[in-house]
Design an enzyme around this catalytic site. Sequence first.
Site, PDB file in Angstrom:
ATOM      1  N   GLU A   1     -34.212  -9.871 -32.795  1.00 35.38           N
ATOM      2  CA  GLU A   1     -34.038 -10.237 -34.205  1.00 35.38           C
ATOM      3  C   GLU A   1     -32.729  -9.695 -34.785  1.00 35.38           C
ATOM      4  OE1 GLU A   1     -36.742  -8.735 -32.982  1.00 35.38           O
ATOM      5  OE2 GLU A   1     -38.200 -10.359 -32.951  1.00 35.38           O
TER       6      GLU A   1
ATOM      7  N   PHE B   1     -40.126  -9.188 -39.136  1.00 35.68           N
ATOM      8  CA  PHE B   1     -39.069  -8.934 -38.151  1.00 35.68           C
ATOM      9  C   PHE B   1     -37.701  -9.453 -38.583  1.00 35.68           C
ATOM     10  CE2 PHE B   1     -43.049  -9.244 -35.480  1.00 35.68           C
ATOM     11  CZ  PHE B   1     -43.283  -7.883 -35.546  1.00 35.68           C
TER      12      PHE B   1
ATOM     13  N   ASP C   1     -53.632 -10.801 -36.404  1.00 29.81           N
ATOM     14  CA  ASP C   1     -52.681  -9.896 -35.741  1.00 29.81           C
ATOM     15  C   ASP C   1     -52.596  -8.545 -36.448  1.00 29.81           C
ATOM     16  OD1 ASP C   1     -52.104 -11.533 -33.673  1.00 29.81           O
ATOM     17  OD2 ASP C   1     -50.174 -12.240 -34.427  1.00 29.81           O
TER      18      ASP C   1
ATOM     19  N   ARG D   1     -48.318 -18.709 -43.051  1.00 30.75           N
ATOM     20  CA  ARG D   1     -48.744 -19.486 -41.890  1.00 30.75           C
ATOM     21  C   ARG D   1     -49.844 -20.454 -42.315  1.00 30.75           C
ATOM     22  NH1 ARG D   1     -51.925 -16.753 -36.762  1.00 30.75           N
ATOM     23  NH2 ARG D   1     -51.890 -18.583 -35.421  1.00 30.75           N
TER      24      ARG D   1
END
Lengths: 282, 314
Positions: B56, B81, B115, B165
């Site tokens: 990244e 990130f 996650d 998302r």
Amino acid sequence: MEQSRVKELETIAYKARVLGLDAINKAASGHVGGAFSVVDILTVLYFNTLRNIDVNNPKNPARDRFVLSKGHCTAALYPILALRGFFPVEDLATFRQIDSYLSGHAEMNHVPGVDMSAGSLGQGLSNAVGMALAGKIDRAKYRVYAIMGDGEIQEGQIWEAAMCAGKYKLDNLVGIVDYNRLQIDGTTAEVMPLEPLADRWESFGWHVIEIDGHNYERIAEAFQAAENYKGKPTMIIANTVKGKGVSFMENNVEWHGHPPMGDDYVNARAELVAHLNELEGK
Amino acid sequence: MANFADANRAYGKALAEMGEVYENIVVIDADLQACSKTQPFSDKFPERHINVGIQECNMVGVAAGMAAAGKIPFVNSFGMFTAGRAYDQIRNACAYPNLNVKIAGIYSGFSNGEDGPTHQCIEELSVMRAVPNMVVMCPCDANEAAAMTKAMVEHNGPCFMRMGRGEVETVTDFDGYKFEIGKGVMMKDGKDVTIIAIGNMVAVALKAAELVKAKGIDARVIDMHTVKPIDRELILKCARETGVLVTSEEHNVLGGLGGAVSEVICSEYPIPVLRHGVNDCFGHSGKHQDVLDHYGLNETTLADVVLKAVALKK
């Protein structure tokens, strides 16, 4: 390279050293050691190698690009840009001061001739990879050069960029490590060893050349060899001396970011000027 | 019947469309192209798509170099990130030199639910907003994401775009909807209180407005898709006309939309501002909606905050 040409380049490099020393002394701030280790390489770049550099059009899209990833060494870069004609030499007296455009670290929007802002170590090689990728996409002929400090390549991002340049076979990209073997807390060997340095770059997909970074002919030849080598980026490991040109500063880490004042300044300047006079036959 | 669509997918499609008009657009992924949904672009312009792998920091640095060479690079990774891991590169290599780099922070807020906290991001609006030269935005639905993507291409300078998302309810498919960077959108007029929301909380705010209507409260709802530059005029207009404000975001209540609105209000028209969002804590693994409910990021909790705000009116 003819010996008269070598002498010309050395004269420019020592003029730049005097200007850099004066600028740091006036500001009572700046990085003399690393500036003096890298200034010979900058001299060859700006007075021999970089193509389509135009002081009247510093953003000429066809120009070769240069990234000073060790962005603190403006006391070398700015004098070289001034001597090349990008801005008046007299302006160097304002270096690092509140009313000046000559910032402490390399800055691209206000200092004519600077292609990329830098300062936070470990980032310039990625920027140069981006420029080289853009050149490949555009099928442009320009080449991209990035100079890193040796301590700087302890940063992880350098090795991300190294991997990326290898993947994309950026033969329009040249990296240079200014390998003076000193960083703020000591020698690179003590603080965080870099060896086997050439093997490391080779294993990341680079063509590696090792040279004496104070030998103008070798520097110019290495840049030419890099251009001739196709299919891989080239890394030039330039063995240098921190503080090169001033006997009491050479290989002495005390002069990394400590401005020479008082007698130290007078003595350093006298030594540089004596060598300059010798070169100019005075 | 409500329509649902993926904002991320709309972003990728818009990039491919804009790529035809702007030959200097390049797209960089960091091994998360499956998530960034930029494939419509890379299918069409393979030579203008770069995948740097899981790098990244290098990705953002490469983008800065490409921008310095005249490109309009879009970089993509989870919000955590880009804004998080590559903060230094965004600040020093993109924002400080004011380079034309577009940064997407995907799977943001709690939307990367299962996650857990290492992959969720509840602070990037605050972090990015504190960086000079940055434009910081978050679309409320797929339609707005497409418009935002196009506006980012046309804006010269660094931009950060936050996206969640998955599919979200489309709420901007009405006549007269217009997207402009830095201009909030009136989603529903009202006179008693204004809910200023961002991202998927705009749809939640519209539902909360319905809930408080049953209690006789007429709530206005604003879609404040840009937190920087913040729409100062619209905030002050709502403050004067409704007398109390509630901000709502799937983000820390410190420094994001709530912070931006409060800063305008406290210095120019002091009235109560209640901030609905994540109360300065990390998230938890779980289905996105379950995590949202766990932290009160739903219409029932927001409706309670709205009623509390109205009670504070002088």
